[in-house]
Every structure is written in C-alpha cells, then in structure tokens.
Design a protein around this motif. Structure first.
Motif, PDB file in Angstrom:
ATOM      1  N   LYS A  71       1.018  -1.180   0.018  1.00  0.00           N
ATOM      2  CA  LYS A  71       0.020  -0.095  -0.131  1.00  0.00           C
ATOM      3  C   LYS A  71       0.947   1.344   0.008  1.00  0.00           C
ATOM      4  N   VAL A  72       0.452   2.181  -0.808  1.00  0.00           N
ATOM      5  CA  VAL A  72       1.047   3.334  -1.100  1.00  0.00           C
ATOM      6  C   VAL A  72       0.604   4.463  -0.906  1.00  0.00           C
ATOM      7  N   ASP A  73       0.532   5.625   0.180  1.00  0.00           N
ATOM      8  CA  ASP A  73      -0.170   6.964   0.347  1.00  0.00           C
ATOM      9  C   ASP A  73       0.797   8.104  -0.042  1.00  0.00           C
ATOM     10  N   ILE A  74       0.242   8.733  -1.141  1.00  0.00           N
ATOM     11  CA  ILE A  74       0.874   9.804  -1.959  1.00  0.00           C
ATOM     12  C   ILE A  74       0.497  11.071  -1.357  1.00  0.00           C
ATOM     13  N   GLY A  75       1.522  11.911  -0.881  1.00  0.00           N
ATOM     14  CA  GLY A  75       1.160  13.379  -0.604  1.00  0.00           C
ATOM     15  C   GLY A  75       1.807  14.553  -1.174  1.00  0.00           C
ATOM     16  N   GLN A  76       1.810  15.784  -0.962  1.00  0.00           N
ATOM     17  CA  GLN A  76       2.408  16.623  -1.657  1.00  0.00           C
ATOM     18  C   GLN A  76       3.913  16.824  -1.938  1.00  0.00           C
ATOM     19  N   SER A  77       4.487  16.416  -0.630  1.00  0.00           N
ATOM     20  CA  SER A  77       5.852  16.341  -0.763  1.00  0.00           C
ATOM     21  C   SER A  77       6.445  15.103  -0.244  1.00  0.00           C
ATOM     22  N   TYR A  78       5.769  13.974   0.313  1.00  0.00           N
ATOM     23  CA  TYR A  78       6.502  12.808   0.485  1.00  0.00           C
ATOM     24  C   TYR A  78       5.584  11.722   0.374  1.00  0.00           C
ATOM     25  N   ILE A  79       6.286  10.523   0.410  1.00  0.00           N
ATOM     26  CA  ILE A  79       5.317   9.235   0.172  1.00  0.00           C
ATOM     27  C   ILE A  79       5.279   8.339   1.403  1.00  0.00           C
ATOM     28  N   LYS A  80       4.293   7.741   2.076  1.00  0.00           N
ATOM     29  CA  LYS A  80       4.346   6.489   2.896  1.00  0.00           C
ATOM     30  C   LYS A  80       4.055   5.466   2.210  1.00  0.00           C
ATOM     31  N   ALA A  81       4.896   4.283   2.413  1.00  0.00           N
ATOM     32  CA  ALA A  81       4.695   3.197   1.762  1.00  0.00           C
ATOM     33  C   ALA A  81       4.658   1.833   2.923  1.00  0.00           C
ATOM     34  N   TYR A  82       3.742   1.088   2.806  1.00  0.00           N
ATOM     35  CA  TYR A  82       3.548  -0.012   3.961  1.00  0.00           C
ATOM     36  C   TYR A  82       4.037  -1.225   3.588  1.00  0.00           C
ATOM     37  N   SER A  83       4.747  -1.939   4.392  1.00  0.00           N
ATOM     38  CA  SER A  83       5.325  -3.143   3.990  1.00  0.00           C
ATOM     39  C   SER A  83       4.286  -4.288   3.742  1.00  0.00           C
ATOM     40  N   THR A  84       4.654  -5.175   3.326  1.00  0.00           N
ATOM     41  CA  THR A  84       3.719  -6.450   3.241  1.00  0.00           C
ATOM     42  C   THR A  84       3.027  -6.984   4.418  1.00  0.00           C
ATOM     43  N   ASP A  85       3.991  -6.740   5.412  1.00  0.00           N
ATOM     44  CA  ASP A  85       3.399  -7.387   6.669  1.00  0.00           C
ATOM     45  C   ASP A  85       2.748  -6.481   7.612  1.00  0.00           C
ATOM     46  N   ASN A  86       2.499  -5.011   6.847  1.00  0.00           N
ATOM     47  CA  ASN A  86       2.299  -4.008   7.825  1.00  0.00           C
ATOM     48  C   ASN A  86       2.917  -3.563   8.855  1.00  0.00           C
ATOM     49  N   ALA A  87       4.136  -4.268   9.208  1.00  0.00           N
ATOM     50  CA  ALA A  87       4.998  -3.835  10.491  1.00  0.00           C
ATOM     51  C   ALA A  87       5.733  -2.646  10.044  1.00  0.00           C
ATOM     52  N   THR A  88       6.294  -2.250   9.097  1.00  0.00           N
ATOM     53  CA  THR A  88       7.143  -0.991   8.586  1.00  0.00           C
ATOM     54  C   THR A  88       6.398  -0.027   7.852  1.00  0.00           C
ATOM     55  N   LEU A  89       6.534   1.162   8.415  1.00  0.00           N
ATOM     56  CA  LEU A  89       6.306   2.207   7.115  1.00  0.00           C
ATOM     57  C   LEU A  89       7.367   3.074   6.931  1.00  0.00           C
ATOM     58  N   TYR A  90       7.687   2.938   5.278  1.00  0.00           N
ATOM     59  CA  TYR A  90       8.538   3.502   4.861  1.00  0.00           C
ATOM     60  C   TYR A  90       8.216   4.942   4.239  1.00  0.00           C
ATOM     61  N   THR A  91       9.134   6.079   4.545  1.00  0.00           N
ATOM     62  CA  THR A  91       8.912   7.300   4.027  1.00  0.00           C
ATOM     63  C   THR A  91       9.964   7.876   3.351  1.00  0.00           C
ATOM     64  N   GLU A 111      -2.056  -1.134  -4.062  1.00  0.00           N
ATOM     65  CA  GLU A 111      -3.233  -0.118  -3.856  1.00  0.00           C
ATOM     66  C   GLU A 111      -2.286   1.178  -3.407  1.00  0.00           C
ATOM     67  N   TYR A 112      -2.909   2.308  -3.856  1.00  0.00           N
ATOM     68  CA  TYR A 112      -2.200   3.692  -3.398  1.00  0.00           C
ATOM     69  C   TYR A 112      -3.382   4.708  -3.369  1.00  0.00           C
ATOM     70  N   ASN A 113      -3.138   5.878  -2.633  1.00  0.00           N
ATOM     71  CA  ASN A 113      -4.279   6.653  -2.193  1.00  0.00           C
ATOM     72  C   ASN A 113      -3.175   7.930  -1.983  1.00  0.00           C
ATOM     73  N   GLY A 114      -4.090   9.026  -2.114  1.00  0.00           N
ATOM     74  CA  GLY A 114      -3.544  10.439  -1.767  1.00  0.00           C
ATOM     75  C   GLY A 114      -3.863  10.963  -0.257  1.00  0.00           C
ATOM     76  N   PHE A 115      -3.170  11.767   0.329  1.00  0.00           N
ATOM     77  CA  PHE A 115      -3.572  12.321   1.512  1.00  0.00           C
ATOM     78  C   PHE A 115      -3.008  13.559   1.808  1.00  0.00           C
ATOM     79  N   SER A 116      -3.735  14.274   2.791  1.00  0.00           N
ATOM     80  CA  SER A 116      -3.311  15.804   3.127  1.00  0.00           C
ATOM     81  C   SER A 116      -2.296  15.600   4.018  1.00  0.00           C
ATOM     82  N   GLU A 117      -1.301  16.319   4.044  1.00  0.00           N
ATOM     83  CA  GLU A 117      -0.170  16.602   4.954  1.00  0.00           C
ATOM     84  C   GLU A 117      -0.282  17.410   6.265  1.00  0.00           C
ATOM     85  N   THR A 118      -1.457  18.119   6.048  1.00  0.00           N
ATOM     86  CA  THR A 118      -1.839  19.100   7.225  1.00  0.00           C
ATOM     87  C   THR A 118      -2.827  18.410   8.234  1.00  0.00           C
ATOM     88  N   ASN A 119      -3.178  18.848   9.361  1.00  0.00           N
ATOM     89  CA  ASN A 119      -3.744  18.472  10.417  1.00  0.00           C
ATOM     90  C   ASN A 119      -4.608  19.597  10.835  1.00  0.00           C
TER      91      ASN A 119
END
Length: 663
Positions: A71-91, A111-119
C-alpha cells in the motif's frame, strides 16, 4: 535579592512588549513543529503503532518492483509506503519529475491513495496567523505612542514622561542681575520652608507667580533657584507639551501633573511658555485655535482653584507674551502676582559677567566693566554667549587665556554679526562705505542726545552690511525725549549726507537709514504727540507687544487730509534735518577726511580715535561753542533727574537692608 531580580525581569518584559511577543511567537512555532512532527519524514518518529523508516526514492522504486510493499499513500511532498506485513512504514521525499510512479503501482497491482499533509492544528494556525500579524502591528504602534505620549491607555493622558522632576542645586547666588525679581520671590521660599508660620498668622501666600520678561533674561533659572533655595521637588514642563492631536489628553496631563505635585508636597510646578495653552479665549482672539487648548486651559484653571491656601504647592510660570494671556489666569487666586524679570542694568551686567566667567580662564587685562558698558540692552543669555564666544575665539588662536580683545570681538559678533573677511569689495565701494560710516560717526559725536560711537568699521559683517558704526548707549533707556529722537534721525541721515558732500553722488547704501528715520518721525506725529500736525491727538491706536518691545497691530483712525498733512510734515522735516546734517559735515570736512584716512589704513577704528580727531579739529578751529550747543534747561533737568534717581536708589537700598536685618 531574588525578589528584586524577579521584579527587574518583570519590568524588562513590561517595558519591551515586542521582545515578549517575539519570545511568545518562538514558543508557538516550536509547539507547532512538535505537534505536526508525525507528518514529517523522520527516521526516529513513530506513526501510530508503526515504526517509520526513511528511505531513498530509488529504494522505494525497488520495493515497488519486488512487491515489498502492499500500500502506498502519496502526499504533496513525501510518500508513505506500508510493508507487506504492515509492520514497517517507509517514508521518502517525492520526486516531482517522476510521472510514471502511478503507472508502476498499477502495473504491480499495489493499492495507492492520496493524503493531506496538514492537520487540525496547522489549519487553525493558518487561520490565526493573519490575526497574529495584526496584533504585532498594534503592539508596535502602541509602544511608539507610549514612548512619545506618556502613560495611560495607548500611552495617552499621562505626564510622567512629559515632565522633569528634580531637586535643583541652583541658588540665588547663581542668579545675577535681577535683584528686584529675587526679592519678590523670596517670600515664596520662606513659605515653602516654613508654611506653618504663614498659616498661623492668617497670611495667604500667592498660589501662582508669573515670571514676565524678554527672552534670555533668566526666568527659568530664577524658578530653579526658588526650588533650590527651598530644597523642594521641582516639576518643570513646557506649555506645548500639554497639547496633542487627541482631544482630552491635555486636560488629563494637567490632572496627572498636579496629582504628582500634591504627593510630593511641598513642591513647585513650573510651566514654561505658558502662553502656548493660556491664550485669551475672548472673541476673535482664538481664531484658528482648537478645543483641546481650551479644555487644557479650563482644567488648569480648575486645578489652581482645587487646593487651599495652606497647601504647600506653588505654581511658577514664565512667558514673554503676557499681553495675550487669558484674564482668568491673571486674576487674584491664580497667578495673582507678576514678577518682571527685566534686562539687567550696568551693575547687573557686571554681576552676570562675573558669574559666567567663573569657569573660564581670563587674562589679567580683562575689564568686565568695559564689556558691560558696551552691552547695554543685552539680556543675561546674550552675555553668557559673549563670554563663550570669547573663549571659543581664544581657543581657536591656541591661547591659554581669554583676552579683552577676544571679548570685544565677541561683542561685535553679537551686535553686528560675523565678520565677512573673505568678502572683498572694490576700491570704489570701499570709498563710499568709508565716507558713509564716517558721516554716521561724525554726527553721533557732535549731536546732543545721540548715542556715542564705540567702533567704526568698513569690514563687511552679517548678511548685507558692508560696514557699520557701532553706537552704544551709556545705559539702558526706557524712554526717549524729543531732542534724542531728532538726534537719532540726524545720525541716520549722516551716512547719506556724507556721500553727497564728499563723493558728489548718492548710493543705495542708505536705504535702511532713510526707512528708520521716516518711522521715527512718523511715530512722533502719530503716537507721541510731538508735532503741530496732530497736536496731542493719537492718530493710531497700537497694541503693545512685550516680546518685541514695541508696538504690534495698529488701526488707522484719521482723515485723508490729516494723512496728507502728516506726509508733508515728514517730508519737510526729513529735508530740513538733512540740510542741517549737510551743513555740519561741510563744517567738519577736514575731520571727516581724517577719519576716512584712518579707516582706509586700519579698517577698524575705536570711538576714542574718532573723538580724538574731532576734538583736535574743534580746538584748531574754535568750533566747540558753535556745534556742541546744549540747552541749559535740558542739561540742568538731566542733572536733576540723575541726582533724584541716585537718592531714590540709596533710600531703596537702605529700606531693603533694614528689611533683611529684621528677618
């Protein structure tokens, strides 16, 4: 010690709101960075229960190709990718130029999605940031207003920064030349020192004393001396400090000033240049004024009525324009005493010069009495400036002491202006100037009632003078007799007449002389009743101006026929006086030639040298009885007046001494 340090720190932050705001902003930014740290690609951060590991973009591409992520989440400045075992988050940081990332993800079925970097916090900060800018600007201007306008709301209304509060060290011995004024304010010192003495006997000390005098006569110095002698707090403020652009500020400052004075009573309030707020409110006298000045004056009047006669607070005020003050200020119960601080007489000038030369190294040849004789009509500030100018001249010449010559030069600077030695005039103009000034000098020395000559010069001085004749009166004069006015007219016409007699042609150099001579004769007709044209009638009502020492605005109140008669009288009188001056110069032709030769040789000659030439000429030609005609009645009257004044002075000094002995 710790409490005092804490108080100092608190005062520092209270007096520096901009520094406080800067520190507050830094804390907010640090807190903001901490709260949004979960969205930053940091190897040491943890998102939820997953450890975030920062990798390079190429490593992410390799993981996608080997399906190391599901799974990959794509933001405006960086990307978050989840390992196959969901144990590690790559940025990793995104590479904008890579447009084939989504194609690769589709190809691998990831699978990939976009996300907002603000809170919520960053969004809230974005809304609040404009308000923080507005608050910063408001605090900046509030600080500026507080510095310039004192304390209170937005810095308005207070007078703590507006006034000077001190205990002056000045004593009466430091104030010279105004002995009568010092005697008038002496009882104020006694009241401030011993108020019970006056209260018990039922005496009411003046609430306010108005010091009136020309600029430079020592009004402020005398006020400080009163406070110094009484050893009480001295609150000094200028009248213009009460007036601001905001209505009501002046009245608030007056209230604040009196509150401070009452807390430190006994005390003295000194308002310099009170005419700035105390102008008359009568119809037509306040044209162009504003309500703020009137409210300030009303508040001052109310405050002066607000404390009893036993309250040890004295209000001193100074002005050189008493004629424009509101009558409500001058009524008994407010400024119920006016003290004239006048220009010093001969003895007073000597005392003032002695005060100002205390810290100056004077040569043994210095004669302060001679300097005082040359400076008749000058105020104390002028005399102080002359001493300082003499010291500067001596320092410029690398001298160790100030000589009499330096003081003479300083007097000339004060009376005639700075010498223009670099302004070279051609021989023709130099000749005209020499005869012109010699004519003035000859008439001054041979005319009864004229001011004697101190110096004649053909060195240009001031803005336009190519030469000058320095005439100094024997003493301060407060009135002039008819023969003295005619004598002044003759002296003024002497320059023009000398050009005609000795050169044969007139020049423009006598323009100012003719103007002054015309004004003198016009005043003799219109104001002084010294002619047959109007008799004792006053043709123009003039409003006296204390500041200028003369007359201010006037209004014409006579007919056209009277104007014609007056013009004819002035014209005839000027011509008659001019003819007499020409005859005098013709009679003294050789003496004038001698003065001109000496002027050509030295450029500057003294009055003594002029008098020696004239006396020798009169002896050789037996002209004393023909020229120096002194009316016996006038001479005897002058002698009688001088004797009467001398006896009155002795009696007054005796009375004052007896009064001091009783005290």
């Amino acid at each position: 010690m710790q409490n005092r340090d804490d108080n100092n720190n608190n005062n520092f932050f209270n007096k520096n709101p901009l520094i406080t705001f800067a520190i507050f902003s830094i804390v907010i930014i640090l807190l903001f960075k901490t709260l949004i740290g979960e969205n930053s690609p940091n190897e040491a951060s943890v998102v939820g229960n997953k450890r975030a590991k920062q990798i390079s973009y190429s490593e992410l591409k390799s993981l996608i190709e080997t399906k190391g992520v599901n799974k990959v989440d794509i933001g405006q400045s960086y990307i978050k990718a989840y390992s196959t075992d969901n144990a590690t988050l790559y940025t990793t940081r995104i590479v904008p130029s890579d447009s084939k990332l989504t194609e690769e993800l589709d190809k691998q079925g990831i699978e990939y999605n976009g996300f907002s970097e603000t809170n919520w916090f960053t969004e809230m900060f974005g809304w609040l940031f404009p308000f923080l800018i507005i608050i910063a600007i408001w605090m900046f201007f509030a600080g500026r207003m507080q510095k310039s306008m004192g304390s209170g709301i937005l810095g308005m209304g207070g007078s703590k920064k507006m006034i000077n509060s001190e205990k002056p060290k000045t004593k009466f011995d430091d104030v010279a030349g105004v002995e009568e004024a010092k005697e008038e304010v002496q009882e104020i010192v006694d009241f401030l020192k011993y108020p019970a003495r006056y209260v018990e006997i039922g005496a009411k000390i003046p609430k306010g004393v108005l010091l009136v005098g020309s600029p430079g006569t020592g009004k402020t110095l005398l006020a400080k001396a009163v406070a110094g002698e009484a050893d009480v707090p001295f609150f000094s403020v200028t009248g213009s400090s009460f007036i601001e652009m905001f209505v009501g500020v002046g009245a608030a400052r007056v209230r604040d000033l009196f509150e401070q004075a009452k807390k430190d009573a006994p005390s003295i309030i000194f308002i310099d240049e009170i005419d700035a707020i105390g102008k008359s409110r009568s119809a037509g006298a306040n044209m162009g004024g504003n309500d703020e000045r009137e409210q300030t004056l009303n508040q001052l009047l109310a405050e002066m009525d607000g404390f009893g006669t036993d309250t040890p607070i004295i209000i001193l005020a100074a002005t050189n324009r008493p004629e424009i003050l509101d009558q409500a200020l001058l009524r008994p119960g407010r400024f119920d005493r006016q003290v004239l601080v006048d220009k010093p007489d001969y003895e007073g000038r000597i005392k003032i010069l002695k005060v100002h030369v205390k810290g100056v190294k004077m040569d043994s040849d210095v004669d302060l009495a001679e300097v005082a004789r040359l400076t008749a009509g000058l105020a104390g500030a002028d005399l102080a400036n002359i001493v300082n100018e003499g010291a500067l001249l001596a320092g410029r010449k690398n001298q160790k002491t100030v000589t009499q010559k330096d003081l003479y030069e300083a007097v000339e600077r004060a009376l005639a202006g700075l010498a223009k030695k670099s302004r070279r005039i051609n021989p023709k103009e130099k000749k005209i100037v020499a005869y012109h000034e010699s004519g003035h000098a000859l008439m001054a020395e041979t005319t009864v009632g004229a001011k004697k000559v101190s110096k004649v010069s053909i060195v240009p001085r001031g803005l336009a003078a190519l030469g000058y004749t320095l005439n100094t009166p024997e003493e301060n004069k407060f009135m002039m007799q008819r023969h003295e006015l005619w004598a002044e007219v003759d002296v003024l016409l002497g320059g023009r007449a000398a050009e005609q007699v000795f050169i044969g042609e007139i020049s423009t150099g006598a323009g100012n002389d003719l103007e002054r001579a015309t004004d003198i004769i016009k005043s003799m007709v219109q104001t002084y009743g010294m002619s047959d044209v109007a008799g004792l009638m006053v043709l123009e009502k003039s409003r006296h101006s204390f500041l200028s020492g003369g007359y201010g605005q006037s209004s014409r109140e006579y007919s056209n026929k009277m104007a014609e008669n007056m013009d004819e009288f002035i014209k005839t009188s000027l011509q008659e006086r001019y003819n007499g001056v020409v005859e005098r110069l013709e009679l003294y032709r050789d003496a004038v030639e001698e003065v001109v030769k000496l002027l050509y040789k030295k450029e500057n000659i003294t009055g003594e040298e002029v008098r020696d030439i004239i006396i020798n000429f009169e002896k050789e030609n037996n002209l004393v009885s023909k020229v120096n005609i002194v009316v016996d009645d006038i001479e005897e009257e002058l002698k009688a007046d001088a004797k009467m004044v001398e006896e009155a002075d002795k009696e007054n000094n005796k009375h004052n001494k007896e009064g001091r002995d009783e005290k």
